[in-house]
Design a protein around this motif. Structure first.
Motif, PDB file in Angstrom:
ATOM      1  N   LEU A 170      11.023   8.286  -1.601  1.00 45.41           N
ATOM      2  CA  LEU A 170      12.272   7.529  -1.609  1.00 45.41           C
ATOM      3  C   LEU A 170      12.476   6.776  -0.300  1.00 45.41           C
ATOM      4  CD1 LEU A 170      14.589  10.334  -3.040  1.00 45.41           C
ATOM      5  CD2 LEU A 170      13.597   8.444  -4.336  1.00 45.41           C
ATOM      6  N   THR A 171      13.149   5.650  -0.391  1.00 44.59           N
ATOM      7  CA  THR A 171      13.588   4.954   0.816  1.00 44.59           C
ATOM      8  C   THR A 171      14.792   5.697   1.390  1.00 44.59           C
ATOM      9  OG1 THR A 171      15.157   3.531  -0.334  1.00 44.59           O
ATOM     10  CG2 THR A 171      12.860   2.760  -0.207  1.00 44.59           C
ATOM     11  N   VAL A 172      15.206   5.304   2.587  1.00 47.16           N
ATOM     12  CA  VAL A 172      16.370   5.940   3.214  1.00 47.16           C
ATOM     13  C   VAL A 172      17.608   5.777   2.330  1.00 47.16           C
ATOM     14  CG1 VAL A 172      17.938   5.853   5.187  1.00 47.16           C
ATOM     15  CG2 VAL A 172      15.471   5.672   5.546  1.00 47.16           C
ATOM     16  N   THR A 173      17.818   4.574   1.805  1.00 51.10           N
ATOM     17  CA  THR A 173      18.986   4.325   0.955  1.00 51.10           C
ATOM     18  C   THR A 173      18.905   5.121  -0.343  1.00 51.10           C
ATOM     19  OG1 THR A 173      19.310   2.112   1.876  1.00 51.10           O
ATOM     20  CG2 THR A 173      20.307   2.566  -0.272  1.00 51.10           C
ATOM     21  N   GLU A 174      17.731   5.178  -0.935  1.00 48.47           N
ATOM     22  CA  GLU A 174      17.568   5.944  -2.176  1.00 48.47           C
ATOM     23  C   GLU A 174      17.823   7.423  -1.948  1.00 48.47           C
ATOM     24  OE1 GLU A 174      14.233   2.850  -3.979  1.00 48.47           O
ATOM     25  OE2 GLU A 174      13.626   4.780  -3.130  1.00 48.47           O
ATOM     26  N   LEU A 179      20.588   9.629  -3.807  1.00 46.32           N
ATOM     27  CA  LEU A 179      20.235  10.839  -4.546  1.00 46.32           C
ATOM     28  C   LEU A 179      20.958  12.060  -3.991  1.00 46.32           C
ATOM     29  CD1 LEU A 179      18.642  12.343  -6.687  1.00 46.32           C
ATOM     30  CD2 LEU A 179      16.735  12.513  -5.056  1.00 46.32           C
ATOM     31  N   SER A 180      21.001  12.212  -2.679  1.00 46.79           N
ATOM     32  CA  SER A 180      21.655  13.391  -2.103  1.00 46.79           C
ATOM     33  C   SER A 180      23.150  13.387  -2.401  1.00 46.79           C
ATOM     34  CB  SER A 180      21.394  13.467  -0.592  1.00 46.79           C
ATOM     35  OG  SER A 180      21.871  12.316   0.069  1.00 46.79           O
ATOM     36  N   TYR A 181      23.752  12.192  -2.415  1.00 46.79           N
ATOM     37  CA  TYR A 181      25.173  12.114  -2.776  1.00 46.79           C
ATOM     38  C   TYR A 181      25.385  12.538  -4.231  1.00 46.79           C
ATOM     39  CZ  TYR A 181      29.687  10.246  -4.102  1.00 46.79           C
ATOM     40  OH  TYR A 181      30.956  10.121  -4.606  1.00 46.79           O
ATOM     41  N   LEU A 182      24.575  11.995  -5.126  1.00 47.91           N
ATOM     42  CA  LEU A 182      24.705  12.357  -6.536  1.00 47.91           C
ATOM     43  C   LEU A 182      24.420  13.843  -6.759  1.00 47.91           C
ATOM     44  CD1 LEU A 182      22.911   9.245  -8.076  1.00 47.91           C
ATOM     45  CD2 LEU A 182      25.352   9.790  -8.256  1.00 47.91           C
ATOM     46  N   ALA A 183      23.468  14.388  -6.006  1.00 40.97           N
ATOM     47  CA  ALA A 183      23.122  15.802  -6.156  1.00 40.97           C
ATOM     48  C   ALA A 183      24.282  16.703  -5.741  1.00 40.97           C
ATOM     49  CB  ALA A 183      21.871  16.131  -5.359  1.00 40.97           C
ATOM     50  N   THR A 184      24.962  16.342  -4.649  1.00 42.48           N
ATOM     51  CA  THR A 184      26.093  17.165  -4.210  1.00 42.48           C
ATOM     52  C   THR A 184      27.279  17.044  -5.154  1.00 42.48           C
ATOM     53  OG1 THR A 184      26.913  15.414  -2.736  1.00 42.48           O
ATOM     54  CG2 THR A 184      25.429  17.058  -1.783  1.00 42.48           C
ATOM     55  N   ARG A 185      27.269  16.026  -5.998  1.00 43.20           N
ATOM     56  CA  ARG A 185      28.326  15.875  -7.005  1.00 43.20           C
ATOM     57  C   ARG A 185      27.774  16.110  -8.413  1.00 43.20           C
ATOM     58  NH1 ARG A 185      32.526  15.869  -3.697  1.00 43.20           N
ATOM     59  NH2 ARG A 185      33.851  14.725  -5.155  1.00 43.20           N
ATOM     60  N   ARG A 186      26.700  16.849  -8.512  1.00 46.80           N
ATOM     61  CA  ARG A 186      26.013  17.032  -9.794  1.00 46.80           C
ATOM     62  C   ARG A 186      26.989  17.473 -10.877  1.00 46.80           C
ATOM     63  NH1 ARG A 186      22.467  22.208 -10.909  1.00 46.80           N
ATOM     64  NH2 ARG A 186      23.190  21.500 -12.945  1.00 46.80           N
ATOM     65  N   ASP A 187      26.701  16.978 -12.100  1.00 50.03           N
ATOM     66  CA  ASP A 187      27.518  17.284 -13.275  1.00 50.03           C
ATOM     67  C   ASP A 187      28.920  16.698 -13.194  1.00 50.03           C
ATOM     68  OD1 ASP A 187      25.413  18.709 -14.450  1.00 50.03           O
ATOM     69  OD2 ASP A 187      25.986  20.546 -13.403  1.00 50.03           O
ATOM     70  N   GLU A 220      24.163  -0.877  -8.883  1.00 48.06           N
ATOM     71  CA  GLU A 220      23.373  -0.939 -10.113  1.00 48.06           C
ATOM     72  C   GLU A 220      21.881  -1.068  -9.825  1.00 48.06           C
ATOM     73  OE1 GLU A 220      25.070  -4.229 -12.125  1.00 48.06           O
ATOM     74  OE2 GLU A 220      26.976  -3.210 -12.558  1.00 48.06           O
ATOM     75  N   VAL A 221      21.524  -1.927  -8.880  1.00 47.92           N
ATOM     76  CA  VAL A 221      20.114  -2.140  -8.548  1.00 47.92           C
ATOM     77  C   VAL A 221      19.491  -0.879  -7.977  1.00 47.92           C
ATOM     78  CG1 VAL A 221      18.539  -3.377  -7.005  1.00 47.92           C
ATOM     79  CG2 VAL A 221      20.310  -4.632  -8.237  1.00 47.92           C
ATOM     80  N   ASN A 222      20.198  -0.221  -7.054  1.00 48.17           N
ATOM     81  CA  ASN A 222      19.646   0.977  -6.420  1.00 48.17           C
ATOM     82  C   ASN A 222      19.600   2.158  -7.376  1.00 48.17           C
ATOM     83  OD1 ASN A 222      19.147   0.768  -3.243  1.00 48.17           O
ATOM     84  ND2 ASN A 222      20.799  -0.643  -3.800  1.00 48.17           N
ATOM     85  N   VAL A 223      20.587   2.289  -8.251  1.00 44.78           N
ATOM     86  CA  VAL A 223      20.549   3.348  -9.257  1.00 44.78           C
ATOM     87  C   VAL A 223      19.369   3.126 -10.198  1.00 44.78           C
ATOM     88  CG1 VAL A 223      21.705   4.260 -11.301  1.00 44.78           C
ATOM     89  CG2 VAL A 223      22.987   3.967  -9.185  1.00 44.78           C
ATOM     90  N   SER A 224      19.148   1.883 -10.588  1.00 44.05           N
ATOM     91  CA  SER A 224      18.033   1.577 -11.493  1.00 44.05           C
ATOM     92  C   SER A 224      16.697   1.935 -10.864  1.00 44.05           C
ATOM     93  CB  SER A 224      18.060   0.093 -11.860  1.00 44.05           C
ATOM     94  OG  SER A 224      16.974  -0.245 -12.689  1.00 44.05           O
TER      95      SER A 224
END
Length: 225
Positions: free
Chosen positions: A152-156, A160-168, A192-196
């Motif tokens: 992953l890039t730094v931004t990715e 991901l870490s943000y989404l993981a800490t808010r999982r579900d 949208e671009v980074n999520v994709s």
């Protein structure tokens, strides 16, 4: 769910205090704020923060006095905010036990990154999060899906870490913008671009985990429904 690190923000400027609180909550932290240090001892015992964001120039007891008090009472990390970029001030704060300094004006994303780095150094970062067969190690900065490292890039990684800490939990594009980039006025297309891109990288190793919730945002979910 991992326990959210607790951040106590002491800042007398309301606009800064509110923006920092909003960004930290969006980044997955539990936050309380104070406009001065009058209730600091109470909050240290009641809230038990993992880290304090402490302004230097405060009414009443200034940030240096409060820093010395914190160091007598607990082992929480301290990131100091200052409008003065003088070496003497930074050395004074670091000598009294501050873990890092951020000079005003600052970008919220930088403050969050510095807070995260301090939490990691003092051993209060969040542990690894498992989402299905995906393991997001918030301490080491590694993502493993079915045992294979996801590059992953730094931004990715921030995304991901943000989404993981808010999982579900569904998070909006505005929340993601604030947490990952530190702003909420960028075009939603940036999210949208980074999520994709992140979704494609994850799906190269296993089933879809990152889902779009139409009209609401995104959710990182371990089930396959």
């Amino acid at each position: 769910m991992p326990v959210e690190p607790r951040i106590l923000v002491i800042e007398d400027a309301e606009a800064i205090r509110v923006s920092v609180e909003t960004a930290l909550r969006a980044a997955g932290f539990a936050v309380r704020t104070l406009a001065d240090g009058d209730q600091l001892e109470v909050e240290l015992g009641r809230f038990r923060p993992d880290l304090l964001v402490l302004d230097v120039m405060l009414p009443g007891r200034d940030g240096f006095a409060l820093l010395r008090l914190v160091r007598r009472l607990c082992t929480a990390g301290v990131v100091m905010l200052t409008a003065r970029d003088g070496v003497d001030d930074r050395l004074r704060g670091l000598g009294d036990g501050a873990d890092d300094y951020v000079v005003k004006p600052f970008v919220l994303a930088e403050l969050i990154a510095r807070i995260t780095a301090v939490l990691r150094r003092i051993g209060r970062a969040q542990p690894a999060v498992e989402v299905g067969d995906l393991v997001v190690d918030l301490d080491s900065g590694l993502a493993l899906y079915n045992g294979v490292r996801v590059e992953l890039t730094v931004t990715e990684w921030k995304l991901l870490s943000y989404l993981a800490t808010r999982r579900d939990r569904v998070v909006s594009k505005t929340q993601i913008l604030t947490a990952v980039w530190g702003y909420d006025e960028y075009s939603a297309n940036l999210v949208e671009v980074n999520v994709s891109t992140l979704r494609r990288k994850l799906e190269a190793h296993g089933p879809r985990l990152l889902h779009t919730v139409r009209g609401q945002g995104y959710i990182l979910r371990g089930d396959r429904s």
